[in-house]
Design a protein around this motif. Structure first.
Motif, PDB file in Angstrom:
ATOM      1  N   ILE A  87       0.826  -1.204   0.000  1.00 55.24           N
ATOM      2  CA  ILE A  87       0.000   0.000   0.000  1.00 55.24           C
ATOM      3  C   ILE A  87       0.864   1.261   0.000  1.00 55.24           C
ATOM      4  CG2 ILE A  87      -1.802   1.249   1.217  1.00 55.24           C
ATOM      5  CD1 ILE A  87      -2.659  -1.467   0.024  1.00 55.24           C
ATOM      6  N   SER A  88       0.583   2.154  -0.949  1.00 56.74           N
ATOM      7  CA  SER A  88       1.265   3.443  -1.029  1.00 56.74           C
ATOM      8  C   SER A  88       0.219   4.525  -1.279  1.00 56.74           C
ATOM      9  CB  SER A  88       2.297   3.433  -2.168  1.00 56.74           C
ATOM     10  OG  SER A  88       2.881   4.702  -2.324  1.00 56.74           O
ATOM     11  N   PHE A  89       0.363   5.665  -0.619  1.00 59.10           N
ATOM     12  CA  PHE A  89      -0.637   6.732  -0.730  1.00 59.10           C
ATOM     13  C   PHE A  89      -0.017   8.050  -1.198  1.00 59.10           C
ATOM     14  CE2 PHE A  89      -2.278   4.008   2.726  1.00 59.10           C
ATOM     15  CZ  PHE A  89      -3.507   3.657   2.188  1.00 59.10           C
ATOM     16  N   VAL A  90      -0.845   8.830  -1.900  1.00 58.05           N
ATOM     17  CA  VAL A  90      -0.485  10.210  -2.246  1.00 58.05           C
ATOM     18  C   VAL A  90      -1.625  11.120  -1.795  1.00 58.05           C
ATOM     19  CG1 VAL A  90       0.868   9.490  -4.251  1.00 58.05           C
ATOM     20  CG2 VAL A  90      -1.528  10.146  -4.561  1.00 58.05           C
ATOM     21  N   LEU A  91      -1.311  12.390  -1.638  1.00 57.96           N
ATOM     22  CA  LEU A  91      -2.333  13.397  -1.363  1.00 57.96           C
ATOM     23  C   LEU A  91      -2.596  14.130  -2.665  1.00 57.96           C
ATOM     24  CD1 LEU A  91      -4.084  14.720   0.887  1.00 57.96           C
ATOM     25  CD2 LEU A  91      -2.294  16.474   1.057  1.00 57.96           C
ATOM     26  N   ALA A  92      -3.828  14.028  -3.180  1.00 63.09           N
ATOM     27  CA  ALA A  92      -4.182  14.631  -4.466  1.00 63.09           C
ATOM     28  C   ALA A  92      -5.175  15.771  -4.266  1.00 63.09           C
ATOM     29  CB  ALA A  92      -4.772  13.580  -5.401  1.00 63.09           C
ATOM     30  N   ALA A  93      -5.133  16.727  -5.187  1.00 61.75           N
ATOM     31  CA  ALA A  93      -6.048  17.864  -5.148  1.00 61.75           C
ATOM     32  C   ALA A  93      -6.269  18.363  -6.572  1.00 61.75           C
ATOM     33  CB  ALA A  93      -5.475  18.983  -4.275  1.00 61.75           C
ATOM     34  N   ARG A  94      -7.155  19.337  -6.731  1.00 64.24           N
ATOM     35  CA  ARG A  94      -7.345  19.946  -8.037  1.00 64.24           C
ATOM     36  C   ARG A  94      -6.140  20.838  -8.355  1.00 64.24           C
ATOM     37  NH1 ARG A  94     -12.428  20.108  -5.686  1.00 64.24           N
ATOM     38  NH2 ARG A  94     -11.966  22.143  -4.768  1.00 64.24           N
ATOM     39  N   PRO A  95      -5.812  21.006  -9.643  1.00 68.08           N
ATOM     40  CA  PRO A  95      -4.682  21.875 -10.004  1.00 68.08           C
ATOM     41  C   PRO A  95      -4.857  23.275  -9.426  1.00 68.08           C
ATOM     42  CG  PRO A  95      -5.386  20.597 -11.900  1.00 68.08           C
ATOM     43  CD  PRO A  95      -6.405  20.337 -10.825  1.00 68.08           C
ATOM     44  N   GLY A  96      -3.789  23.808  -8.905  1.00 67.37           N
ATOM     45  CA  GLY A  96      -3.819  25.148  -8.316  1.00 67.37           C
ATOM     46  C   GLY A  96      -3.977  25.149  -6.815  1.00 67.37           C
ATOM     47  N   VAL A  97      -4.446  24.043  -6.245  1.00 68.01           N
ATOM     48  CA  VAL A  97      -4.590  23.951  -4.788  1.00 68.01           C
ATOM     49  C   VAL A  97      -3.224  23.662  -4.183  1.00 68.01           C
ATOM     50  CG1 VAL A  97      -5.628  22.676  -2.884  1.00 68.01           C
ATOM     51  CG2 VAL A  97      -6.986  23.195  -4.916  1.00 68.01           C
ATOM     52  N   ARG A  98      -2.849  24.428  -3.177  1.00 70.87           N
ATOM     53  CA  ARG A  98      -1.565  24.218  -2.486  1.00 70.87           C
ATOM     54  C   ARG A  98      -1.804  23.490  -1.163  1.00 70.87           C
ATOM     55  NH1 ARG A  98       0.096  30.269  -1.750  1.00 70.87           N
ATOM     56  NH2 ARG A  98      -2.077  30.144  -0.983  1.00 70.87           N
ATOM     57  N   LEU A  99      -0.758  22.913  -0.635  1.00 72.32           N
ATOM     58  CA  LEU A  99      -0.878  22.167   0.614  1.00 72.32           C
ATOM     59  C   LEU A  99      -1.449  23.045   1.719  1.00 72.32           C
ATOM     60  CD1 LEU A  99      -0.298  19.375   1.847  1.00 72.32           C
ATOM     61  CD2 LEU A  99       1.939  20.240   2.562  1.00 72.32           C
ATOM     62  N   GLU A 100      -1.018  24.283   1.771  1.00 71.77           N
ATOM     63  CA  GLU A 100      -1.498  25.178   2.825  1.00 71.77           C
ATOM     64  C   GLU A 100      -2.967  25.582   2.643  1.00 71.77           C
ATOM     65  OE1 GLU A 100       1.339  27.634   0.141  1.00 71.77           O
ATOM     66  OE2 GLU A 100       1.162  25.584   0.949  1.00 71.77           O
ATOM     67  N   ASP A 101      -3.541  25.279   1.455  1.00 71.25           N
ATOM     68  CA  ASP A 101      -4.951  25.591   1.209  1.00 71.25           C
ATOM     69  C   ASP A 101      -5.889  24.496   1.702  1.00 71.25           C
ATOM     70  OD1 ASP A 101      -4.150  27.917  -0.137  1.00 71.25           O
ATOM     71  OD2 ASP A 101      -4.002  26.843  -2.053  1.00 71.25           O
ATOM     72  N   VAL A 102      -5.347  23.345   2.017  1.00 73.94           N
ATOM     73  CA  VAL A 102      -6.181  22.172   2.328  1.00 73.94           C
ATOM     74  C   VAL A 102      -6.784  22.305   3.725  1.00 73.94           C
ATOM     75  CG1 VAL A 102      -6.182  19.674   2.673  1.00 73.94           C
ATOM     76  CG2 VAL A 102      -4.866  20.683   0.787  1.00 73.94           C
ATOM     77  N   ARG A 103      -8.108  22.259   3.775  1.00 77.11           N
ATOM     78  CA  ARG A 103      -8.829  22.322   5.043  1.00 77.11           C
ATOM     79  C   ARG A 103      -9.596  21.032   5.337  1.00 77.11           C
ATOM     80  NH1 ARG A 103      -5.747  25.577   5.274  1.00 77.11           N
ATOM     81  NH2 ARG A 103      -5.892  27.831   5.514  1.00 77.11           N
ATOM     82  N   ARG A 104     -10.028  20.354   4.283  1.00 82.50           N
ATOM     83  CA  ARG A 104     -10.796  19.109   4.447  1.00 82.50           C
ATOM     84  C   ARG A 104     -10.232  18.057   3.507  1.00 82.50           C
ATOM     85  NH1 ARG A 104     -16.875  19.397   4.088  1.00 82.50           N
ATOM     86  NH2 ARG A 104     -16.920  18.299   6.080  1.00 82.50           N
ATOM     87  N   VAL A 105     -10.051  16.842   4.035  1.00 87.42           N
ATOM     88  CA  VAL A 105      -9.460  15.739   3.262  1.00 87.42           C
ATOM     89  C   VAL A 105     -10.366  14.518   3.346  1.00 87.42           C
ATOM     90  CG1 VAL A 105      -7.486  14.191   3.009  1.00 87.42           C
ATOM     91  CG2 VAL A 105      -7.129  16.573   3.714  1.00 87.42           C
ATOM     92  N   SER A 106     -10.614  13.882   2.203  1.00 90.44           N
ATOM     93  CA  SER A 106     -11.457  12.697   2.177  1.00 90.44           C
ATOM     94  C   SER A 106     -10.659  11.467   1.762  1.00 90.44           C
ATOM     95  CB  SER A 106     -12.626  12.893   1.197  1.00 90.44           C
ATOM     96  OG  SER A 106     -13.469  11.754   1.199  1.00 90.44           O
ATOM     97  N   THR A 107     -11.042  10.316   2.295  1.00 87.37           N
ATOM     98  CA  THR A 107     -10.480   9.027   1.907  1.00 87.37           C
ATOM     99  C   THR A 107     -11.232   7.935   2.656  1.00 87.37           C
ATOM    100  OG1 THR A 107      -8.414   7.797   1.553  1.00 87.37           O
ATOM    101  CG2 THR A 107      -8.698   8.856   3.703  1.00 87.37           C
ATOM    102  N   HIS A 108     -10.877   6.687   2.399  1.00 85.80           N
ATOM    103  CA  HIS A 108     -11.432   5.563   3.159  1.00 85.80           C
ATOM    104  C   HIS A 108     -10.853   5.582   4.573  1.00 85.80           C
ATOM    105  CE1 HIS A 108     -12.010   1.345   4.402  1.00 85.80           C
ATOM    106  NE2 HIS A 108     -13.053   1.370   3.592  1.00 85.80           N
ATOM    107  N   GLY A 109     -11.606   5.062   5.539  1.00 86.35           N
ATOM    108  CA  GLY A 109     -11.179   5.102   6.931  1.00 86.35           C
ATOM    109  C   GLY A 109      -9.848   4.412   7.179  1.00 86.35           C
ATOM    110  N   HIS A 110      -9.593   3.310   6.506  1.00 85.32           N
ATOM    111  CA  HIS A 110      -8.329   2.600   6.706  1.00 85.32           C
ATOM    112  C   HIS A 110      -7.156   3.414   6.161  1.00 85.32           C
ATOM    113  CE1 HIS A 110      -9.101  -1.626   8.160  1.00 85.32           C
ATOM    114  NE2 HIS A 110     -10.309  -1.094   8.129  1.00 85.32           N
ATOM    115  N   ALA A 111      -7.372   4.096   5.044  1.00 90.51           N
ATOM    116  CA  ALA A 111      -6.312   4.933   4.480  1.00 90.51           C
ATOM    117  C   ALA A 111      -6.008   6.110   5.399  1.00 90.51           C
ATOM    118  CB  ALA A 111      -6.720   5.431   3.093  1.00 90.51           C
ATOM    119  N   TRP A 112      -7.040   6.715   5.950  1.00 91.16           N
ATOM    120  CA  TRP A 112      -6.839   7.835   6.882  1.00 91.16           C
ATOM    121  C   TRP A 112      -6.011   7.379   8.086  1.00 91.16           C
ATOM    122  CZ3 TRP A 112      -7.280  12.956   6.911  1.00 91.16           C
ATOM    123  CH2 TRP A 112      -7.259  13.618   8.141  1.00 91.16           C
TER     124      TRP A 112
END
Length: 326
Positions: free
Chosen positions: A89-114
């Motif tokens: 298992i390997s994970f990445v954090l993905a977002a829409r183009p233009g979104v920066r890490l410091e812009d992230v307020r809410r993150v979604s994924t499966h409970g096991h991945a979280w």
């Protein structure tokens, strides 16, 4: 006339670790693959005949058993596990183009991945709120919707690469680089997979009575026959508080005398025991069998008892023949 390809269901959507597990099954690449929104839906496609088999997750090296799967295969129309697959298992954090890490307020994924990325999240975006998702891929694809209620998703590298509407903010964000998830391929009952010498048997055993020593009686059916347990988990049956069943993986195949004897013992003390299958271990690790629990030892023991009974019967017949008639 070409043969009709098999149909497989899997916990979807496309791009999940579950689909990656399914693609390890010979012929699955050319088969019809049906994504399902949850484990129950995937298994129902098998039960109603719309799929030959379904691939679902059952255990993670970090989080343990996948309760949705453990519960779904323990009830309802019986199913059989015919194969297991291990996926790193390997994970990445993905977002829409233009979104920066410091812009992230809410993150979604499966409970096991979280759960497997929690330390990275706390170290890098500690204020981010978790939004539960049905799967890692579903969370990532949700970002492509115009009204998406979250800013980023934890998903597989494959999903992020295959969708140009996603950009990767961070790679390898899992807290355990060696994390592995175990998946099972489940079909309707049929012929058992062949015995390989590196096998596993899965059963569900309801606790017959809540009293001191009840669990020990279950475990002793394996221990007294030299059968090792690689996993045991308790799950509530849902009938009432304190009523549990045990989901158990044991090393060996039902065609081995020691395992067959253990299964018979389980059924004797808990008649509602459910056999979920004997199948090859994904790691192909052969399990050493003590000489006293080998098939040859069980066969010799049965022959010894039969010889005793035959001798007693013969002696009784002779005694009857020798006695004077009235």
């Amino acid at each position: 006339m070409p043969a009709t390809p098999r149909t497989y269901a899997f916990l979807g959507p496309e791009g999940t670790f579950t689909e990656a597990a399914l693609l390890q099954v010979p012929g699955a690449l050319d088969a019809v693959r049906l994504p399902a929104s949850n484990v129950n839906a995937a298994l129902e496609k098998v039960r109603d005949g719309s799929a030959y088999a379904a691939m679902v997750p059952i255990e993670n090296s970090v989080e343990g058993g996948v309760t949705a799967t453990l519960d779904a295969i323990a009830t309802g129309q019986e199913l059989r596990i015919i194969r297991e697959v291990l996926v790193p298992i390997s994970f990445v954090l993905a977002a829409r183009p233009g979104v920066r890490l410091e812009d992230v307020r809410r993150v979604s994924t499966h409970g096991h991945a979280w759960a497997q990325c929690r330390m990275w999240m706390e170290a890098n975006i500690p204020a981010a709120e978790y939004v539960p998702g049905s799967s890692t891929a579903a969370a990532a694809l949700g970002l492509l919707a115009g009204d998406c209620p979250y800013d980023a998703a934890i998903c597989t590298p494959l999903v992020a690469r295959e969708h140009p509407g996603l950009s990767v903010l961070a790679e390898n964000i899992g807290d355990n680089p060696g994390a592995v998830t175990r998946f099972i391929l489940v079909s309707r009952p049929g012929m058992l997979p062949a015995r390989t010498g590196a096998d596993k048997t899965t059963v569900v055993v309801p606790l017959p009575e809540d009293r001191p020593g009840a669990l020990m009686e279950i475990l002793d059916q394996f221990a007294s026959r030299g059968v090792n347990l690689s996993r045991i988990e308790s799950r509530p049956t849902g009938q009432y508080l304190g009523h549990y069943f045990f989901s158990i993986d044991a090393d060996g195949h039902a065609r081995e005398a020691r395992m067959a004897d253990a299964l018979a013992g389980l059924h004797r003390i808990s008649p509602a025991t459910r056999f979920l299958g004997s199948y090859a271990r994904a790691d192909q690790q052969e399990i050493p069998v003590p000489a006293y629990t080998s098939d040859a030892a069980f066969s010799a023991a049965r022959s010894w008892v039969q010889a005793i009974l035959a001798a007693e019967s013969f002696a009784g017949e002779n005694a009857s023949a020798a006695s004077p008639t009235a």
